[in-house]
Design a protein around this motif. Structure first.
Motif, short mmCIF file in Angstrom:
data_model
loop_
_atom_site.label_atom_id
_atom_site.label_comp_id
_atom_site.label_asym_id
_atom_site.label_seq_id
_atom_site.Cartn_x
_atom_site.Cartn_y
_atom_site.Cartn_z
N ARG A 125 1.59 -16.64 14.64
CA ARG A 125 2.90 -15.97 14.61
C ARG A 125 3.11 -15.17 15.89
O ARG A 125 4.22 -15.15 16.45
CB ARG A 125 2.98 -15.07 13.38
CG ARG A 125 4.20 -14.17 13.31
CD ARG A 125 5.46 -14.97 12.98
NE ARG A 125 6.60 -14.09 12.79
CZ ARG A 125 7.38 -13.63 13.78
NH1 ARG A 125 7.15 -14.01 15.02
NH2 ARG A 125 8.39 -12.83 13.53
N ASP B 145 9.61 -10.01 8.28
CA ASP B 145 9.11 -8.85 9.03
C ASP B 145 9.85 -7.56 8.69
O ASP B 145 9.86 -6.62 9.49
CB ASP B 145 9.19 -9.10 10.54
CG ASP B 145 8.46 -10.36 10.96
OD1 ASP B 145 7.53 -10.78 10.24
OD2 ASP B 145 8.82 -10.93 12.00
N SER B 146 10.47 -7.48 7.51
CA SER B 146 11.27 -6.30 7.17
C SER B 146 10.51 -5.30 6.31
O SER B 146 11.11 -4.36 5.79
CB SER B 146 12.54 -6.74 6.44
OG SER B 146 12.22 -7.39 5.22
N LEU C 255 1.09 -6.32 14.77
CA LEU C 255 1.41 -6.59 13.37
C LEU C 255 1.23 -8.04 12.96
O LEU C 255 1.27 -8.35 11.77
CB LEU C 255 2.87 -6.19 13.08
CG LEU C 255 3.26 -4.76 13.40
CD1 LEU C 255 4.74 -4.54 13.11
CD2 LEU C 255 2.41 -3.77 12.61
N PHE C 256 0.99 -8.94 13.93
CA PHE C 256 1.10 -10.37 13.64
C PHE C 256 -0.22 -11.11 13.85
O PHE C 256 -0.93 -10.85 14.82
CB PHE C 256 2.18 -11.00 14.52
CG PHE C 256 3.52 -10.31 14.37
CD1 PHE C 256 4.30 -10.53 13.25
CD2 PHE C 256 3.96 -9.42 15.34
CE1 PHE C 256 5.52 -9.88 13.11
CE2 PHE C 256 5.17 -8.78 15.20
CZ PHE C 256 5.96 -9.00 14.08
N THR D 202 14.65 -10.55 13.55
CA THR D 202 13.46 -10.75 14.35
C THR D 202 13.87 -11.33 15.70
O THR D 202 15.05 -11.39 16.04
CB THR D 202 12.50 -11.72 13.63
OG1 THR D 202 13.10 -13.03 13.62
CG2 THR D 202 12.25 -11.28 12.19
N ILE E 259 2.11 -6.60 6.01
CA ILE E 259 1.60 -7.03 7.32
C ILE E 259 0.52 -8.09 7.14
O ILE E 259 -0.40 -7.93 6.34
CB ILE E 259 1.04 -5.81 8.10
CG1 ILE E 259 2.12 -4.78 8.34
CG2 ILE E 259 0.43 -6.27 9.42
CD1 ILE E 259 3.37 -5.31 8.98
N GLY F 40 11.58 -3.93 17.59
CA GLY F 40 10.65 -3.20 16.74
C GLY F 40 10.55 -1.73 17.11
O GLY F 40 9.48 -1.13 16.97
#
Length: 225
Positions: free
Chosen positions: A128, A6-7, A123-124, A102, A179, A49
């Motif tokens: 997830r 997630d970076s 975003l997921f 995360t 993403i 986030g």
């Protein structure tokens, strides 16, 4: 060095805020700001986030005594937030710590009175997202508050311009930041499955963005016979 999960927003850290204002004006900031009055006078707060630190500055100026954990998976975003914090010149009553990672970087014993997810959950993809929200729910004290600001169209199905804007957004960030999501999640289903109840809601950007306060009530205690 392997890339952190997630970076991907590290790649857009230098221009993300400017791009968001270009497309959405001040709507994203207004949505987050609408939730600040719901913060308790004293609270342990998880911001996950939060990006480059605009929200952190708003928390500092509330005048409340907050113990804030600022958690972000993008190293460049976290660095920008730390830099803004170091440059913040006003007195405040908050204690702030920063952590890279995360939700998996949370310690099993850590509990928070407030969890703030500013434009994170969109975003997921579903599986997830379910895992993420379940982990955050476990870290939230009973009767704690989940402060949610994100893309959640009020009208369902959304009007054509919201659908087109969402497609463009997911295409751009999918290519640039990796993403995985392709459309806005069914947030209500996820929150309901975790037992959360909505306490406040306000719409922004002609109904495409919503700010919500959600709470999971204390479990009922059986009465003695």
């Amino acid at each position: 060095m392997p890339q952190l999960p997630d970076s991907g927003f590290t790649r857009v850290a230098s221009f993300y805020d400017a791009l968001a204002r270009l497309v959405y004006g001040s709507a994203l900031e207004q949505a987050q700001g609408a939730l600040l009055p719901f913060l308790p006078r004293q609270a342990r707060v998880l911001v996950i986030g939060g990006g480059s630190g605009w929200l952190l500055e708003q928390l500092l100026v509330t005048g409340k005594q907050l113990e804030i954990l600022y958690l972000d998976a993008a190293p460049a975003m976290l660095e920008r937030a730390q830099k803004r914090y170091r440059a913040f010149g006003q007195a405040h009553a908050c204690r702030v710590s920063f952590r890279l990672g995360t939700e998996q970087a949370l310690q099993p014993q850590e509990q928070f009175d407030v969890i703030f997810t500013p434009f994170l959950l969109d975003l997921f993809p579903p599986l997830r997202l379910r895992r993420l929200m379940s982990r955050l729910s476990a870290a939230l004290a009973y009767q704690g508050l989940w402060l949610f600001a994100d893309f959640w169209p009020v009208r369902q199905p959304p009007p054509w311009w919201q659908r087109q804007l969402a497609r463009s957004m997911y295409l751009f960030f999918g290519l640039i930041s990796g993403i995985k999501a392709k459309q806005f999640p069914s947030y209500g289903r996820h929150f309901s499955a975790l037992g959360f109840q909505e306490k406040y809601s306000r719409a922004f950007f002609r109904g495409m963005v919503q700010a919500k306060v959600l709470q999971r009530p204390m479990p009922s205690v059986p009465e003695c016979a």
